[in-house]
Motif scaffolding. Structure first.
Motif, short mmCIF file in Angstrom:
data_model
loop_
_atom_site.label_atom_id
_atom_site.label_comp_id
_atom_site.label_asym_id
_atom_site.label_seq_id
_atom_site.Cartn_x
_atom_site.Cartn_y
_atom_site.Cartn_z
N ALA A 1 8.48 15.55 -11.73
CA ALA A 1 7.07 15.90 -11.89
C ALA A 1 6.67 16.95 -10.85
CB ALA A 1 6.20 14.66 -11.76
N PRO A 2 6.06 18.06 -11.25
CA PRO A 2 5.73 19.15 -10.33
C PRO A 2 4.93 18.73 -9.11
CG PRO A 2 5.42 19.86 -12.59
CD PRO A 2 5.70 18.38 -12.64
N ALA A 3 4.01 17.78 -9.27
CA ALA A 3 3.19 17.35 -8.13
C ALA A 3 4.04 16.73 -7.04
CB ALA A 3 2.13 16.37 -8.60
N LEU A 4 5.10 16.04 -7.43
CA LEU A 4 5.97 15.41 -6.44
C LEU A 4 6.90 16.42 -5.78
CD1 LEU A 4 6.87 12.08 -8.29
CD2 LEU A 4 4.99 12.57 -6.72
N ASP B 1 0.80 -1.23 0.00
CA ASP B 1 0.00 0.00 0.00
C ASP B 1 0.84 1.28 0.00
OD1 ASP B 1 1.04 -0.25 2.51
OD2 ASP B 1 -0.86 -0.07 3.59
N GLN B 2 2.15 1.16 -0.24
CA GLN B 2 3.00 2.34 -0.21
C GLN B 2 3.94 2.36 -1.42
OE1 GLN B 2 3.24 4.90 2.44
NE2 GLN B 2 1.21 4.04 2.81
N ILE B 3 4.06 3.55 -2.01
CA ILE B 3 4.99 3.77 -3.11
C ILE B 3 5.91 4.92 -2.71
CG2 ILE B 3 5.24 4.37 -5.55
CD1 ILE B 3 2.29 3.48 -5.89
N GLN B 4 7.20 4.68 -2.73
CA GLN B 4 8.16 5.73 -2.40
C GLN B 4 8.48 6.54 -3.65
OE1 GLN B 4 8.86 5.79 0.78
NE2 GLN B 4 10.89 6.59 1.20
N VAL B 5 8.50 7.86 -3.50
CA VAL B 5 8.79 8.73 -4.64
C VAL B 5 9.88 9.73 -4.27
CG1 VAL B 5 6.46 8.54 -5.60
CG2 VAL B 5 6.98 10.39 -3.98
N LEU B 6 10.54 10.24 -5.29
CA LEU B 6 11.56 11.27 -5.12
C LEU B 6 10.95 12.63 -5.43
CD1 LEU B 6 14.59 12.10 -4.77
CD2 LEU B 6 14.82 11.76 -7.24
N GLY B 7 11.13 13.59 -4.51
CA GLY B 7 10.54 14.91 -4.72
C GLY B 7 11.50 16.08 -4.66
N GLN C 1 10.58 16.10 3.02
CA GLN C 1 11.27 14.82 2.87
C GLN C 1 11.70 14.63 1.41
OE1 GLN C 1 9.23 11.39 4.71
NE2 GLN C 1 7.80 12.86 5.61
N PRO C 2 13.00 14.46 1.15
CA PRO C 2 13.47 14.25 -0.23
C PRO C 2 12.78 13.07 -0.90
CG PRO C 2 15.33 14.68 1.22
CD PRO C 2 14.13 14.48 2.11
N ARG C 3 12.60 11.98 -0.14
CA ARG C 3 11.88 10.81 -0.60
C ARG C 3 10.76 10.54 0.39
NH1 ARG C 3 17.20 10.31 -1.43
NH2 ARG C 3 17.96 9.45 -3.38
N TYR C 4 9.58 10.34 -0.11
CA TYR C 4 8.46 10.16 0.81
C TYR C 4 7.45 9.18 0.21
CZ TYR C 4 6.32 13.64 -2.32
OH TYR C 4 5.85 14.32 -3.42
#
Length: 326
Positions: free
Chosen positions: A231-234, A207-213, A243-246
Motif C-alpha cells: 500500500a503506497p501510504a505504508l 495500541d500498536q500495529i506493526q506494518v511492513l513498508g 524502518q522496513p517494519r514500523y
C-alpha cells in the motif's frame, strides 16, 4: 517476522547485519569416492572449508531448517525462532522434524556441541550481533554465517548454496523450479492480482500495529512475484522513517487500506480488538472479504520465505487472493 522483543532468536530475523561476500568453489572431481572435494566458502568472518558431504547438519533459524528439509535432509538438531515464539514447529515442517532435536535458547553452544555436527548453518546476525556465541559455535564445525548479510536471505540463494554443499545442484534447481511453478500457477489463475496493493499488519499490543513498508524487504517476495505492491501510504512511511517494519497507532487504521490485508495478532483478544477499531470495517479489503488471517507461525513464513512455507501459504491465502484479484 515483525519485531517482537523475545531475545536472540527473534533478533536473528529483525536486525540488519553487514553484507557478506560469499562464494562457493569446488574442484571438478566432486563425485570422488570420499564424498566430494573440499568446498571453500569466503565470508566476512573468514574462509570456511567444508570437507566432503555433510552428514550431521545443525540448522539455526527457520529458513535453514526448511531449506535442509526441502532436500530431504533432516537436521540432527535445530533452533527454530518460530517454535520459540509459538511452542511448536511451523505447520509445513513439523511432521519432518520428529527425529530431530529441538534446541532451546539456553546453553545454545553446549547443545550444538552435543549434536556433534559436521556443518552448522547459522545467520548473519549471530556472527555480527552475537560474536561471542558465533565464535564458540564456529569452533565446533564449519559454520556458515548467512548467505548475503541481508535482513532476510533470499531462499533461492540458500537452496543453491546447500545444493552445492550437498553435491546436489540439480536437486536445488528442481526445488526452486517447483516453488516457481506453484507461484506462476497462481499468477496465471488470478491475473487480476497484477498491480493490486496489499498490507501486512501485526497487532502486538493494545495500541500498536506493526506494518511492513519496505518494498525490497525479503517478506515481499511472494507478493512481488504475483505482481502486487505494498500500500503506497505504508511505503511513504518507510521512506520517511527508514524502518522496513514500523509501528502505527491504532487510530491510524485507515493506513491499512489496500486490496488485500494479511493480518495477525499476538492473541485472539488482540485480533478481536483490531477488528473493532474505528475505520477497520471501511477498509477496501474488509469490504470485499480479501482478508487473510494468519497465525504468528504463518506470518513468520511470509517474513522468512522458504521453499516449504511459500506453497503452504499460497494455499492458505488463496481465498483472500481470489477476492483481491476481482
Amino acid at each position: 517476522m515483525f519485531r517482537v522483543s523475545r531475545g536472540f532468536l527473534v533478533l536473528l530475523i529483525t536486525l540488519v547485519s553487514a553484507t557478506l561476500a560469499l562464494s562457493a568453489c569446488s574442484s571438478p572431481d566432486d563425485s570422488a569416492s570420499d564424498g566430494g572435494a573440499p568446498i571453500q566458502v569466503n565470508t566476512s568472518k573468514g574462509s570456511v572449508t567444508i570437507n566432503g558431504v555433510p552428514k550431521r547438519i545443525v540448522a539455526l533459524g527457520a529458513q535453514w531448517i526448511d531449506v535442509a528439509l526441502s532436500f530431504g535432509v533432516t537436521p540432527v538438531a535445530y533452533l527454530d525462532n518460530i517454535q520459540v515464539l509459538t511452542g511448536k514447529p511451523a505447520p509445513w515442517s513439523s511432521d519432518q522434524l520428529k527425529s530431530s532435536t529441538a534446541l532451546s535458547t539456553d546453553g545454545v553452544v553446549e547443545q550444538v556441541a552435543k549434536a556433534k555436527p559436521d556443518l552448522i548453518l547459522a545467520t548473519s546476525y549471530m556472527a555480527d550481533g552475537q560474536p561471542e556465541m558465533y565464535s564458540q559455535i564456529s569452533k565446533l564445525a564449519p559454520t556458515i554465517p548467512g548467505i548475503t548479510g541481508k535482513q532476510i536471505d533470499p531462499w533461492q540463494d540458500m537452496v543453491t548454496f546447500l545444493g552445492t554443499v550437498l553435491r546436489q545442484p540439480e536437486k536445488a534447481k528442481e526445488i526452486t523450479a517447483g516453488v516457481d511453478d506453484k507461484v506462476n500457477a497462481t499468477k496465471k489463475e488470478l491475473p487480476g492480482l497484477n498491480g493490486k496493493t496489499y498490507t501486512m499488519a501485526y497487532m502486538y499490543s493494545n495500541d500498536q500495529i506493526q506494518v511492513l513498508g519496505d518494498p525490497d524487504d525479503g517478506a515481499t517476495y511472494l507478493f512481488r512475484s504475483l505482481g502486487m505492491n505494498i500500500a503506497p501510504a505504508l511505503v511513504a512511511g518507510f521512506r520517511r522513517n527508514g524502518q522496513p517494519r514500523y509501528p502505527i497507532s491504532t487510530e491510524n487504521v485507515p493506513l491499512l487500506d489496500s486490496d488485500l490485508l494479511v493480518l495477525t495478532a499476538n492473541t485472539d483478544q488482540l485480533m478481536s480488538s483490531l477488528q473493532k477499531l474505528p475505520g477497520y470495517r471501511n477498509l477496501r479489503s474488509v469490504r470485499s472479504g480479501a482478508v487473510s488471517r494468519l497465525s504468528v507461525a504463518e506470518i513468520g513464513g511470509l517474513n522468512e520465505p522458504t521453499p516449504l512455507s511459500i506453497p503452504y501459504l499460497l494455499d492458505k491465502m488463496h481465498p483472500a487472493l481470489q477476492k483481491a484479484s476481482v
